[in-house]
Motif scaffolding. Structure first.
Motif, PDB file in Angstrom:
ATOM      1  N   UNK A  86      -3.122  -2.428  -7.907  1.00 42.67           N
ATOM      2  CA  UNK A  86      -3.859  -1.949  -9.080  1.00 42.67           C
ATOM      3  C   UNK A  86      -4.989  -1.007  -8.668  1.00 42.67           C
ATOM      4  N   UNK A  87      -5.682  -1.363  -7.584  1.00 41.49           N
ATOM      5  CA  UNK A  87      -6.772  -0.520  -7.101  1.00 41.49           C
ATOM      6  C   UNK A  87      -6.238   0.843  -6.660  1.00 41.49           C
ATOM      7  N   UNK A  88      -5.162   0.814  -5.890  1.00 40.16           N
ATOM      8  CA  UNK A  88      -4.585   2.064  -5.404  1.00 40.16           C
ATOM      9  C   UNK A  88      -4.060   2.917  -6.555  1.00 40.16           C
ATOM     10  N   UNK A  89      -3.414   2.277  -7.528  1.00 41.34           N
ATOM     11  CA  UNK A  89      -2.922   3.025  -8.687  1.00 41.34           C
ATOM     12  C   UNK A  89      -4.082   3.605  -9.483  1.00 41.34           C
ATOM     13  N   UNK A  90      -5.178   2.845  -9.565  1.00 41.74           N
ATOM     14  CA  UNK A  90      -6.362   3.362 -10.249  1.00 41.74           C
ATOM     15  C   UNK A  90      -6.940   4.574  -9.549  1.00 41.74           C
ATOM     16  N   UNK A  91      -6.954   4.551  -8.207  1.00 43.96           N
ATOM     17  CA  UNK A  91      -7.443   5.706  -7.446  1.00 43.96           C
ATOM     18  C   UNK A  91      -6.556   6.922  -7.688  1.00 43.96           C
ATOM     19  N   UNK A  92      -5.254   6.694  -7.729  1.00 44.66           N
ATOM     20  CA  UNK A  92      -4.321   7.802  -7.975  1.00 44.66           C
ATOM     21  C   UNK A  92      -4.543   8.378  -9.367  1.00 44.66           C
ATOM     22  N   UNK A  93      -4.745   7.507 -10.366  1.00 44.92           N
ATOM     23  CA  UNK A  93      -4.959   7.970 -11.737  1.00 44.92           C
ATOM     24  C   UNK A  93      -6.265   8.755 -11.864  1.00 44.92           C
ATOM     25  N   UNK A  94      -7.297   8.331 -11.132  1.00 46.10           N
ATOM     26  CA  UNK A  94      -8.597   9.002 -11.207  1.00 46.10           C
ATOM     27  C   UNK A  94      -8.608  10.323 -10.454  1.00 46.10           C
ATOM     28  N   UNK A  95      -7.872  10.392  -9.345  1.00 38.69           N
ATOM     29  CA  UNK A  95      -7.868  11.616  -8.527  1.00 38.69           C
ATOM     30  C   UNK A  95      -6.447  12.199  -8.503  1.00 38.69           C
ATOM     31  N   UNK A  96      -5.705  11.863  -7.485  1.00 35.19           N
ATOM     32  CA  UNK A  96      -4.281  12.211  -7.342  1.00 35.19           C
ATOM     33  C   UNK A  96      -3.760  11.414  -6.156  1.00 35.19           C
ATOM     34  N   UNK A  97      -2.443  11.415  -5.955  1.00 34.12           N
ATOM     35  CA  UNK A  97      -1.883  10.604  -4.877  1.00 34.12           C
ATOM     36  C   UNK A  97      -2.378  11.070  -3.518  1.00 34.12           C
ATOM     37  N   UNK A  98      -2.485  12.409  -3.318  1.00 36.67           N
ATOM     38  CA  UNK A  98      -2.901  12.914  -2.012  1.00 36.67           C
ATOM     39  C   UNK A  98      -4.405  12.759  -1.789  1.00 36.67           C
ATOM     40  N   UNK A  99      -5.215  12.975  -2.822  1.00 38.08           N
ATOM     41  CA  UNK A  99      -6.657  12.816  -2.667  1.00 38.08           C
ATOM     42  C   UNK A  99      -7.049  11.360  -2.427  1.00 38.08           C
ATOM     43  N   UNK A 100      -6.305  10.434  -3.018  1.00 38.69           N
ATOM     44  CA  UNK A 100      -6.614   9.018  -2.790  1.00 38.69           C
ATOM     45  C   UNK A 100      -6.398   8.644  -1.332  1.00 38.69           C
ATOM     46  N   UNK A 101      -5.348   9.179  -0.714  1.00 44.56           N
ATOM     47  CA  UNK A 101      -5.132   8.953   0.715  1.00 44.56           C
ATOM     48  C   UNK A 101      -6.275   9.555   1.540  1.00 44.56           C
TER      49      UNK A 101
ATOM     50  N   UNK B  72       0.810  -1.210   0.000  1.00 42.05           N
ATOM     51  CA  UNK B  72       0.000   0.000   0.000  1.00 42.05           C
ATOM     52  C   UNK B  72       0.844   1.259   0.000  1.00 42.05           C
ATOM     53  N   UNK B  73       2.019   1.181   0.607  1.00 39.09           N
ATOM     54  CA  UNK B  73       2.919   2.338   0.658  1.00 39.09           C
ATOM     55  C   UNK B  73       3.754   2.440  -0.613  1.00 39.09           C
ATOM     56  N   UNK B  74       4.167   1.284  -1.155  1.00 37.29           N
ATOM     57  CA  UNK B  74       5.094   1.296  -2.295  1.00 37.29           C
ATOM     58  C   UNK B  74       4.510   2.010  -3.504  1.00 37.29           C
ATOM     59  N   UNK B  75       3.186   1.996  -3.667  1.00 36.75           N
ATOM     60  CA  UNK B  75       2.550   2.673  -4.788  1.00 36.75           C
ATOM     61  C   UNK B  75       2.777   4.181  -4.711  1.00 36.75           C
ATOM     62  N   UNK B  76       2.969   4.695  -3.499  1.00 36.31           N
ATOM     63  CA  UNK B  76       3.110   6.142  -3.290  1.00 36.31           C
ATOM     64  C   UNK B  76       4.564   6.596  -3.200  1.00 36.31           C
ATOM     65  N   UNK B  77       5.507   5.665  -3.212  1.00 27.57           N
ATOM     66  CA  UNK B  77       6.910   6.017  -2.982  1.00 27.57           C
ATOM     67  C   UNK B  77       7.417   7.059  -3.969  1.00 27.57           C
ATOM     68  N   UNK B  78       7.246   6.807  -5.253  1.00 26.46           N
ATOM     69  CA  UNK B  78       7.751   7.734  -6.267  1.00 26.46           C
ATOM     70  C   UNK B  78       7.039   9.080  -6.212  1.00 26.46           C
TER      71      UNK B  78
END
Length: 454
Positions: A193-208, A52-58
């Motif tokens: 994949x779900x987390x990356x999809x949330x980031x793509x739909x919104x942004x990394x901070x909004x998904x959190x 869950x964290x690794x998706x946000x590392x970059x």
């Protein structure tokens, strides 16, 4: 301090088992509902887990202007701090029950996710108020954020959800662990994949932020309504109305006497299991955390790196189901050495030049190790030491696992900085695993004595 806490484990559950409804009124054994609820509880901890964290590392590296080593260091400090208080969390769980402990961790995880969603702006505010450079403020904020999501997510919520299920089953414990393992393994493998999809739909901070509010608005009521600590807490007998499996008590039911944390610490087997689980947590977390960097050093793309999780998860699911089912029939020490050889297999694959053969070796080794780890982490403590003090003992075990997961990413990043590649991490994995396996032989294969005689 721990000695005093280990003694004061009398139960003081704040929410009676019959509120808001009595599990006795359910037309079938309520343990099956607990099994599903516990599996969901583990899935809800994903924002605090490594994948869950690794998706946000970059995204964190880019937006907070921190290096990979600095992110890994903040992750290590936060996670190690979490490990230091995990045993107390387990004792709290023993005393106040699954619902109170899980509800508190859910609120904590949700709050920390919301905090992290504002990390970009908060680091600037902290810098202006404290006078610290923006770079230092961002690093300090990430330490606090990682501490929160690792403690409440990977630590407490996972510990309570798994421990609750183990308290509802005895002769069927291995089968229950197998079912829970299938459910959670599929969820964990699909989560990136779900987390990356949330980031793509919104942004990394909004998904959190979305996940944080979801934890408080949806997960918290679910836990308060459905979670139950144990059959005894609800006026029921364990596995009430279930047919007892013949020949299973000697292998999965656990000892006649439940041992305290202080008594369990005297058993050499405890330290053997903890050492191996610690190292696998270190190694697997580092591998997952740096997966894109590892494959980049091998000339592979990010898509190729992420794709390896699917076959690994399939093998992990099969290994966990088979291992959990066999735990009702064979001794756990055979699972222990399955994990030893599986880690060695995956480590050898990282050490050797990457090709089709080593790719198969890596997938099979990491998959088998992940599945067997799940079996040992769920079943070892109730089987060896009983159910009454399960929270304290599994909490101490979780502190070692969390500590390993803290050190791993930092150690891999340091080795990559020194040598410019990750091949020597494979050599380290082989060497350390061999030593742990050899040193554990006398303790695991001797005839077990009563812990009061040790």
């Amino acid at each position: 301090m721990f000695k005093e806490l280990a003694i004061k484990t009398e139960k003081n559950h704040l929410i009676p088992g019959h509120i808001p409804f009595s599990p006795q009124k359910v037309p079938f054994y309520y343990g099956w509902i607990v099994l599903l609820a516990g599996a969901l509880g583990i899935l809800f901890s994903i924002p605090g887990q490594t994948m869950g964290v690794s998706v946000y590392t970059d995204h964190l590296i880019k937006n907070l202007n921190l290096s990979r080593v600095e992110i890994s260091t903040a992750y290590m400090i936060g996670t190690l701090t979490s490990a230091l208080i995990m045993t107390k969390a387990g004792i709290f769980y023993d005393r106040f029950g699954a619902r109170v402990a899980a509800a508190g961790s859910t609120v904590g995880l949700g709050g920390c996710l919301i905090l992290l969603s504002y990390s970009g702006s908060l680091s600037g505010i902290i810098s202006r108020i404290s006078g610290l450079p923006l770079h230092h403020s961002a690093f300090a904020l990430m330490v606090v954020g990682f501490l929160g999501i690792r403690f409440f997510g990977q630590g407490v919520l996972t510990l309570v959800s798994r421990g609750m299920v183990m308290r509802w089953f005895e002769s069927h414990r291995g089968f229950a662990a197998a079912l829970m393992g299938i459910f959670t393994s599929f969820g964990f493998s699909y989560a990136p994949r779900v987390l990356q999809g949330m980031i793509d739909l919104t942004s990394w901070d909004k998904s959190w932020m979305i996940m944080g509010f979801f934890m408080i608005a949806a997960v918290l009521p679910f836990i308060l309504i459905v979670f139950r600590d144990s059959p005894e807490d609800c006026g029921m007998e364990i596995e009430e109305s279930l047919k007892i499996k013949k020949g299973s008590h000697n292998n999965s039911g656990g000892p006649e006497h439940s041992y305290t944390l202080q008594e369990a610490r005297k058993d050499p087997r405890l330290w053997c299991y903890m050492a191996l689980l610690f190292f696998w947590a270190l190694y697997n977390t580092a591998f997952t955390f740096h997966i894109t960097s590892i494959f980049s050093s091998l000339g592979k793309t990010n898509s190729q790196a992420v794709a390896i999780f699917l076959p690994i998860s399939v093998i992990s699911i099969c290994a966990r189901f088979l291992g959990s089912w066999l735990s009702d029939l064979i001794d756990l020490k055979f699972h222990y050495y399955t994990l030893v050889f599986s880690i060695m297999m995956g480590s050898i694959a990282l050490w050797l030049p990457y090709n089709t053969v080593t790719a198969v070796l890596l997938i099979f080794g990491m998959g088998m190790a992940g599945g067997t780890f799940g079996v040992l982490n769920a079943l070892t403590w109730p089987k060896l030491y009983g159910r009454e003090h399960l929270g304290a003992i599994s909490g101490m075990a979780m502190s070692f696992i969390v500590a390993g997961s803290a050190v791993g990413p930092w150690l891999f990043s340091l080795m990559e900085r020194v040598w410019g590649h990750y091949r020597y991490t494979g050599l380290m994995g082989v060497g350390v695993t061999i030593m742990i396996g050899l040193f554990s032989l006398p303790a695991l294969f001797r005839k077990p004595a009563s812990l009061q005689e040790i």
